[in-house]
Design a protein around this motif. Structure first.
Motif, mmCIF file in Angstrom:
data_model
loop_
_atom_site.group_PDB
_atom_site.id
_atom_site.type_symbol
_atom_site.label_atom_id
_atom_site.label_comp_id
_atom_site.label_asym_id
_atom_site.label_seq_id
_atom_site.Cartn_x
_atom_site.Cartn_y
_atom_site.Cartn_z
ATOM 1 N N LEU A 31 -2.898 2.661 -12.227
ATOM 2 C CA LEU A 31 -2.690 2.677 -13.665
ATOM 3 C C LEU A 31 -4.027 2.691 -14.411
ATOM 4 O O LEU A 31 -4.220 3.450 -15.362
ATOM 5 C CB LEU A 31 -1.880 1.458 -14.089
ATOM 6 N N SER A 32 -4.942 1.851 -13.979
ATOM 7 C CA SER A 32 -6.252 1.766 -14.614
ATOM 8 C C SER A 32 -6.988 3.101 -14.543
ATOM 9 O O SER A 32 -7.565 3.570 -15.535
ATOM 10 C CB SER A 32 -7.083 0.668 -13.949
ATOM 11 N N SER A 33 -6.951 3.723 -13.390
ATOM 12 C CA SER A 33 -7.634 5.012 -13.212
ATOM 13 C C SER A 33 -7.012 6.091 -14.087
ATOM 14 O O SER A 33 -7.726 6.933 -14.652
ATOM 15 C CB SER A 33 -7.574 5.438 -11.746
ATOM 16 N N PRO A 48 -2.237 -4.802 -6.193
ATOM 17 C CA PRO A 48 -3.493 -4.319 -6.781
ATOM 18 C C PRO A 48 -3.625 -2.803 -6.739
ATOM 19 O O PRO A 48 -4.292 -2.213 -7.586
ATOM 20 C CB PRO A 48 -4.568 -5.011 -5.935
ATOM 21 N N GLU A 49 -2.986 -2.164 -5.749
ATOM 22 C CA GLU A 49 -3.065 -0.707 -5.664
ATOM 23 C C GLU A 49 -2.406 -0.043 -6.868
ATOM 24 O O GLU A 49 -2.878 0.977 -7.377
ATOM 25 C CB GLU A 49 -2.390 -0.214 -4.375
ATOM 26 N N ALA A 81 0.825 -1.206 0.000
ATOM 27 C CA ALA A 81 0.000 0.000 0.000
ATOM 28 C C ALA A 81 0.859 1.256 0.000
ATOM 29 O O ALA A 81 0.628 2.196 -0.758
ATOM 30 C CB ALA A 81 -0.936 -0.004 1.202
ATOM 31 N N SER A 82 1.890 1.289 0.868
ATOM 32 C CA SER A 82 2.739 2.466 0.930
ATOM 33 C C SER A 82 3.593 2.583 -0.319
ATOM 34 O O SER A 82 3.882 3.673 -0.804
ATOM 35 C CB SER A 82 3.629 2.419 2.173
ATOM 36 N N TYR A 83 3.996 1.421 -0.883
ATOM 37 C CA TYR A 83 4.781 1.434 -2.110
ATOM 38 C C TYR A 83 3.945 1.991 -3.246
ATOM 39 O O TYR A 83 4.409 2.814 -4.046
ATOM 40 C CB TYR A 83 5.246 0.015 -2.448
ATOM 41 N N ALA A 84 2.683 1.555 -3.312
ATOM 42 C CA ALA A 84 1.802 2.017 -4.367
ATOM 43 C C ALA A 84 1.516 3.503 -4.239
ATOM 44 O O ALA A 84 1.338 4.197 -5.234
ATOM 45 C CB ALA A 84 0.502 1.218 -4.342
ATOM 46 N N GLN A 85 1.479 3.994 -2.982
ATOM 47 C CA GLN A 85 1.192 5.403 -2.760
ATOM 48 C C GLN A 85 2.284 6.270 -3.385
ATOM 49 O O GLN A 85 2.021 7.356 -3.889
ATOM 50 C CB GLN A 85 1.077 5.682 -1.262
ATOM 51 N N THR A 129 -11.966 -1.397 -15.191
ATOM 52 C CA THR A 129 -11.192 -1.611 -13.977
ATOM 53 C C THR A 129 -10.384 -2.908 -14.072
ATOM 54 O O THR A 129 -10.668 -3.765 -14.913
ATOM 55 C CB THR A 129 -12.114 -1.701 -12.759
ATOM 56 N N PRO A 130 -9.388 -3.081 -13.178
ATOM 57 C CA PRO A 130 -8.644 -4.342 -13.180
ATOM 58 C C PRO A 130 -9.543 -5.570 -12.987
ATOM 59 O O PRO A 130 -9.335 -6.589 -13.640
ATOM 60 C CB PRO A 130 -7.675 -4.169 -12.008
ATOM 61 N N ALA A 131 -10.532 -5.467 -12.113
ATOM 62 C CA ALA A 131 -11.442 -6.599 -11.896
ATOM 63 C C ALA A 131 -12.239 -6.904 -13.148
ATOM 64 O O ALA A 131 -12.414 -8.068 -13.536
ATOM 65 C CB ALA A 131 -12.372 -6.307 -10.724
ATOM 66 N N GLU A 132 -12.734 -5.862 -13.807
ATOM 67 C CA GLU A 132 -13.504 -6.050 -15.046
ATOM 68 C C GLU A 132 -12.611 -6.597 -16.155
ATOM 69 O O GLU A 132 -13.028 -7.461 -16.940
ATOM 70 C CB GLU A 132 -14.132 -4.724 -15.466
#
Length: 305
Positions: free
Chosen positions: A250-252, A244-245, A4-8, A278-281
């Motif tokens: 990237l998706s957004s 996933p973050e 999470a912090s890495y993705a931030q 989205t990644p899930a879609e």
């Protein structure tokens, strides 16, 4: 450091987008279009590298083995992510292990015949094919290409017999079609669009589940054969294990770029429909496509190695 912090903090370095095809094609164009948008948004260089070979397997393998940190991405069509796992006995990567980011866009094909074929719609084409087994010779971009598998699916759903004529690319197949050397084609708008309203080509149906908004008068094959769908598409994926973050970020960013009128116009000029989901879609879509084409490939007993 937690994911999470890495993705931030992501991104804080240059990003490389691998395209497993030669430069200049549709996927390459999409990768460069959105690479430039990501670079403008985040201020870090985004480099597109073309690593062609092995029906896309060379570039896909490179990304599959890359660090799962979001700095190496794969922009790919359906071959490396869906078809290859069913066509090849052995692969040096697992197409199902990538981290989905988004489906950027999709493109249908237009089922067309030459003026020499005495039909005016899909029902008449199927009747003609049943009365003349093998007489319809359709050009493809090779075994396992969407243009080939669309014909295989049509055979499976109707019991007709077609003759595949493989080419090294769509340009040569279109040229032979216009010269009446072959008489049927699953054509893309990008290459064949200028001939849609001419006496060179009779467009009978589109392979998308619904009618194409740019060509509302052309019926979908699914209107006659429920469940028929054959699309070419461009997906963005990351290496297996990417947090996933990061995939969501990237998706957004790609979805945000897709709102640009200039980018949407460019995609539509390429004959594609913007998606940016989205990644899930994206993951659900890839799974559905794998199931659809895997069934066709197994039924036809197709192998390329």
């Amino acid at each position: 450091m937690s994911s999470a912090s890495y993705a931030q903090a992501y991104p804080h370095a240059p990003i490389t987008i691998i395209v497993p095809y030669p430069a200049g094609g549709g996927v390459d164009t999409m990768a460069r279009l959105f690479g430039a948008a990501l670079q403008a948004k985040w201020g870090h260089p985004v480099v597109v590298e073309n690593r062609a070979g092995g029906n896309g397997a060379v570039g896909a393998q490179l990304v599959a083995k890359a660090s799962p940190d979001g700095y190496t991405l794969l922009a790919s069509a359906e071959g490396p992510l869906v078809m290859n796992q069913h066509l090849y006995t052995k692969l040096n990567y697992d197409p199902t292990a990538f981290t989905p980011v988004t489906i950027i866009s999709s493109s249908p094909m237009f089922l067309s015949v030459t003026p020499s074929v005495p039909v005016g719609n899909l029902a008449e084409l199927l009747a003609y094919a049943k009365a003349h087994p093998g007489a319809l010779r359709y050009g493809t971009s090779g075994v396992g290409a969407p243009s080939h598998l669309s014909g295989v699916m049509l055979e499976m759903k109707t019991g007709i017999e077609l003759t595949q004529v493989p080419y090294k690319g769509s340009a040569q197949s279109l040229s032979d079609f216009l010269g009446d050397h072959i008489n049927m084609l699953f054509a893309f708008q990008t290459s064949a669009g200028p001939y849609f309203n001419t006496d060179k080509m009779k467009v009978l149906a589109v392979t998308s589940p619904q009618r194409h908004p740019a060509f509302p008068a052309i019926p979908a094959i699914a209107e006659t054969l429920p469940g028929f769908a054959a699309l070419s598409w461009v997906a963005m994926v990351a290496p297996p294990g990417t947090p996933p973050e990061i995939a969501s970020k990237l998706s957004s960013a790609i979805a945000e770029a897709m709102k640009s009128p200039e980018i949407k116009k460019k995609i539509e000029e390429l004959g594609s429909t913007p998606i940016a989901n989205t990644p899930a879609e994206a993951g659900a879509f890839l799974k559905e496509e794998s199931g659809r084409w895997g069934e066709v490939i197994r039924a036809a007993k197709l192998k390329v190695d």
